[in-house]
Motif scaffolding. Structure first.
Motif, PDB file in Angstrom:
ATOM      1  N   SER A  45      34.541  15.508  -6.828  1.00  0.00           N
ATOM      2  CA  SER A  45      34.789  15.073  -8.206  1.00  0.00           C
ATOM      3  C   SER A  45      35.173  16.283  -9.038  1.00  0.00           C
ATOM      4  N   THR A  46      36.084  16.100  -9.950  1.00  0.00           N
ATOM      5  CA  THR A  46      36.346  17.111 -10.977  1.00  0.00           C
ATOM      6  C   THR A  46      35.905  16.575 -12.333  1.00  0.00           C
ATOM      7  N   THR A  85      34.388  13.604 -13.470  1.00  0.00           N
ATOM      8  CA  THR A  85      33.080  12.969 -13.717  1.00  0.00           C
ATOM      9  C   THR A  85      31.973  14.015 -13.700  1.00  0.00           C
ATOM     10  N   PRO A  92      42.678   7.061 -14.216  1.00  0.00           N
ATOM     11  CA  PRO A  92      41.360   7.702 -14.151  1.00  0.00           C
ATOM     12  C   PRO A  92      41.406   9.105 -13.548  1.00  0.00           C
TER      13      PRO A  92
HETATM   14  N1   CP Z   1      37.961   9.576 -12.538  1.00  0.00           N
HETATM   15  C1   CP Z   1      37.216  10.242 -11.643  1.00  0.00           C
HETATM   16  O1   CP Z   1      36.214   9.724 -11.160  1.00  0.00           O
HETATM   17  O2   CP Z   1      37.662  11.496 -11.366  1.00  0.00           O
HETATM   18  P1   CP Z   1      36.861  12.523 -10.439  1.00  0.00           P
HETATM   19  O3   CP Z   1      36.878  11.948  -9.037  1.00  0.00           O
HETATM   20  O4   CP Z   1      37.593  13.815 -10.538  1.00  0.00           O
HETATM   21  O5   CP Z   1      35.456  12.595 -10.957  1.00  0.00           O
END
Ligand code: CP
Length: 319
Positions: free
Chosen positions: A61-62, A64, A270
């Protein structure tokens, strides 16, 4: 908003547990946090009793992860993040044992992201502390749906009656499922478009308009929401025949399709974005005045700060 009254909600695992009036209150508090940040540079309201928030991300993840961390720090709390590569997961420890061990260290709140895991689906609601789902399997991404809805509400003033077109790998998308719930209950009209293999069953998503081709959908939406092709959830199979170029040709937001979207239609995603697949190229998308993708990210910090503040306060009152 989940209230701080004893006995009220202190966790968020599934948007379906969040009543509409609490979603509206959450958005109003996010507005207050935005003002507070503009005035004071953080979200604190007086002296904070610092709490310990633990981030357990079993998937990458970045946005979230960083936005939960940013939100927690700006509320005056401490954040611990377990790094996958240096954890005992690499020695074969299970998700369940990992969560049980971290939960035994007295954190004040857990934030958890994981791939499909019925064991964690069962365990997390049973923990004796607030837990926020930061994305689970193909089922839930509650905070993403809330920040998406907040972005749409801020843009148009209202969500009810707005037309949301979700395009791409919907069948494997937890973002789409949480958005169907939140936006649907807030009165939005939702449509989907994508290759047949990426569309969910009619039974699962009833009352959703389906476009056979993306071209015929372009003058329909107020919101164009792109989704990433989620290869990591395809089990190693080639779910859709054809190349990334062919996918882009048929279901990508190409330069030609960008020009056909209505002037008021906002573009959302997203993240992370695969340019050349679901969207054309960074320059074209980022320079388009209808793009709200980075606005979504900023709104994510506000929404997550409100949730953290509320749940930590409610948990303290319940002690
Ligand atoms: N939208 C989202 O969940 O991005 P990440 O996977 O970077 O957290």
């Amino acid at each position: 908003m989940p209230s701080s009254a004893p006995g009220r909600q202190t966790s968020l695992l599934d948007t379906r547990a969040l009543p509409i009036d609490e979603i509206s209150a959450l958005f109003n508090r996010a507005d207050e946090f935005k003002t507070r940040f503009a005035e004071r540079g953080d979200f604190r309201d007086g002296v904070t009793q610092p709490k310990v928030v633990c981030c357990l991300f079993f998937e990458p993840s970045t946005r979230t992860r960083m936005s939960f961390q940013t939100a927690a720090y700006r509320l005056g709390h401490q954040v611990l993040t377990m790094e996958l590569s240096s954890s005992s997961l690499v020695k074969g420890e299970t998700y369940t044992d990992t969560v049980l061990n971290i939960a035994a260290m007295f954190p004040d709140l857990l934030i958890v992201r994981y791939a499909n895991s019925p064991e964690l689906d069962k365990l997390l609601p049973e923990l004796d502390m607030p837990v926020i789902n930061a994305g689970s399997g193909v089922d839930h991404h509650p905070t993403q749906a809330l920040l998406d809805a907040y972005t749409i509400r801020n843009e148009f003033g209202v969500i009810s009656g707005k037309r949301i077109l979700i395009v791409g790998d919907i069948a494997h998308s937890r973002v789409a499922r949480s958005n169907f719930d939140v936006l649907g209950r807030l009165g939005a009209e939702i449509a989907i478009a994508g290759p047949q293999e990426f569309l969910p069953s009619e039974k699962e998503f009833s009352q959703v308009k389906r476009f056979e081709s993306l071209d015929e959908a372009l003058d329909w939406p107020d919101v164009f929401m792109g989704l990433r092709v989620q290869k990591e959830r395809h089990g190693g199979a080639q779910v859709v025949s054809g190349s990334a170029e062919e996918y882009h040709r048929d279901f990508g937001l190409t330069s030609r399709r960008l020009k056909k979207l209505k002037p008021h239609t906002i573009i959302m995603h997203p993240g992370p974005i695969n340019y050349g697949v679901e969207f054309s190229n960074p320059q074209e998308i980022l320079e388009d005045r209808r793009n709200r993708i980075l606005q979504q990210v900023s709104n994510g910090v506000l929404i997550r700060a409100v949730l953290l503040d509320s749940f930590l306060a409610a948990a303290s009152e319940n002690d």
